[in-house]
Design an enzyme around this catalytic site. Structure first.
Site, short mmCIF file in Angstrom:
data_model
loop_
_atom_site.label_atom_id
_atom_site.label_comp_id
_atom_site.label_asym_id
_atom_site.label_seq_id
_atom_site.Cartn_x
_atom_site.Cartn_y
_atom_site.Cartn_z
N TYR A 155 0.84 -1.20 0.00
CA TYR A 155 0.00 0.00 0.00
C TYR A 155 0.87 1.25 0.00
O TYR A 155 1.78 1.38 0.85
CB TYR A 155 -0.90 0.02 1.24
CG TYR A 155 -1.98 -1.03 1.22
CD1 TYR A 155 -3.27 -0.72 0.76
CD2 TYR A 155 -1.74 -2.32 1.64
CE1 TYR A 155 -4.27 -1.69 0.74
CE2 TYR A 155 -2.73 -3.30 1.61
CZ TYR A 155 -3.99 -2.98 1.16
OH TYR A 155 -4.98 -3.93 1.12
N GLU A 376 3.59 4.51 -10.91
CA GLU A 376 3.32 3.41 -9.99
C GLU A 376 1.83 3.07 -10.12
O GLU A 376 0.96 3.78 -9.62
CB GLU A 376 3.64 3.81 -8.55
CG GLU A 376 3.46 2.66 -7.56
CD GLU A 376 3.98 3.03 -6.19
OE1 GLU A 376 5.14 2.68 -5.90
OE2 GLU A 376 3.25 3.68 -5.42
#
Length: 378
Positions: A155, A376
């Site tokens: 995360y 990303e």
């Protein structure tokens, strides 16, 4: 935000002592990101040092309260000292056991799905830099490997290195609860729900969570030039690392980093109720109009110039002349969110480049060579 290992990703706190109250100094071992026993020269408030987890959570400001404040003092400033990026201080076989501070739903009732801002207390033992990720190992047994723990989910961290409590002891994640609905019946199938996202969104203050990392270098915020331009493009929880950037630029009083460039955020979500950290970002727009721009693409509420749904690539096309000019001048551009966002964005950038008489392939190669291009997706 979740990244692909599988990969995913934000609340806040006012440190005691920002009013100038006395602080004490504790001298411990020198800073090193190569050891788990990472411990800088800690500058701790004589009161906050004694706070328990429960007491610390009571000084946390809500997201809206944070957004209305001027710059806030942060500690320990020794977090600015290390020159090497902290990487993999904790690994899957030896994770760090952290504690949940808070879980807050941060979308409105009309948002499709639920997104939560989760604050985790790592007690300063798992330091990180803006743009990095934590791994999370949910409780329970891996159904595909009896007796083994679940796989790590990554995360993106949605806070600065000082965390939402501004004391270097917490990290925040922005997590969308992964739910599965049968396409024929329209009913939710709990057996196919995302294991880690539901574990995090269901967590309660005081619950334990195993974390690994930090990891990642591609999304680190370059700080060599405080007058640089940073163009940030996000979909949904992909806004996580950008929240960290913007808090560092506009919310925190960091003596060694005084941002005076341009930060431009493009955020794509389904509707107004799905906007993440909107009050926070809007406050920067009000307080720093010369240094921050904020454009939203609401796919279910707005139309693009062709009459279709407004996606983030449509906003990029709308401002393409400015964006290309800024890139030519050395701007950094970042993309974070669902993997499916990139083809549409790449097609738009290619079309715009060709209209300008440029080769997008050559331009992209140059941007990567100059380390201006940061992606990303998950």
């Amino acid at each position: 935000m979740a990244l692909s290992t599988p990969l995913s990703q934000m609340s806040a706190a006012l440190p005691i002592g920002v009013d100038g109250s006395s602080r004490s100094m504790i001298k411990v071992q020198s800073v090193s990101f190569t050891e788990k026993s990472w411990s800088p020269l800690l500058r701790l408030d004589s009161v906050s040092r004694k706070l328990s987890l429960k007491k610390r959570s009571t000084v946390c400001m809500s997201l809206q309260q944070q957004a209305s404040r001027s710059k806030v003092s942060v500690t320990p400033l020794e977090l600015e000292d290390p020159k090497e990026t902290p990487l993999n201080l904790y690994r899957p076989k030896e994770p760090y056991t952290a504690t949940i501070v808070s879980v807050e739903r941060i979308v409105g009732p009309q948002a499709p799905g639920e997104t939560c801002h989760i604050v985790i207390d790592h007690d300063g033992k798992v330091p990180y830099w803006e743009g990095q990720s934590y791994g999370v190992i949910p409780l329970g047994e891996n159904p595909k490997k009896p007796g083994a723990p679940h796989n790590v989910r990554l995360y993106s961290i949605a806070s600065t290195r000082y965390g939402d409590s501004f004391d270097g002891k917490t990290a925040s994640l922005c997590v969308r609860r992964a739910q599965y609905y049968d396409p024929e019946t329209g009913k939710e199938d709990p057996s196919k729900a995302g294991v880690c996202s539901n574990f995090l969104c269901n967590a309660k203050p005081g619950d334990k969570v195993q974390i690994t990392g930090p990891s990642g270098k591609v999304m680190l915020l370059p700080e060599e030039d405080p007058k640089a331009t940073h163009i940030m493009i996000a979909t949904g929880t992909g806004v996580a690392p950008f929240r960290g950037y913007l808090r560092r630029m506009f919310m925190e009083n960091v003596p060694t980093f005084k941002f005076d460039g341009l930060a431009w955020l493009f955020l794509g979500v389904a509707n107004s109720d799905s906007l993440l950290y909107d009050e926070e970002f809007s406050s920067y727009l009000k307080d720093y109009p010369e240094n921050f721009r904020y454009d939203k693409a609401l796919s279910r509420e707005e139309k693009n110039k062709k009459g279709g749904k407004m996606y983030v690539q449509d906003k990029i096309e709308e401002y393409s002349d400015e964006i290309f000019k800024l890139l030519d001048e050395g701007a950094h551009i970042y993309f974070c969110g669902l993997k499916g966002m990139m083809p549409g964005i790449q097609d738009t950038l290619k079309r715009v480049a060709e209209e300008r008489g440029e080769s997008w392939e050559q331009k992209l190669t140059q941007l990567r060579k100059n380390k201006q291009w940061h992606v990303e997706v998950y």
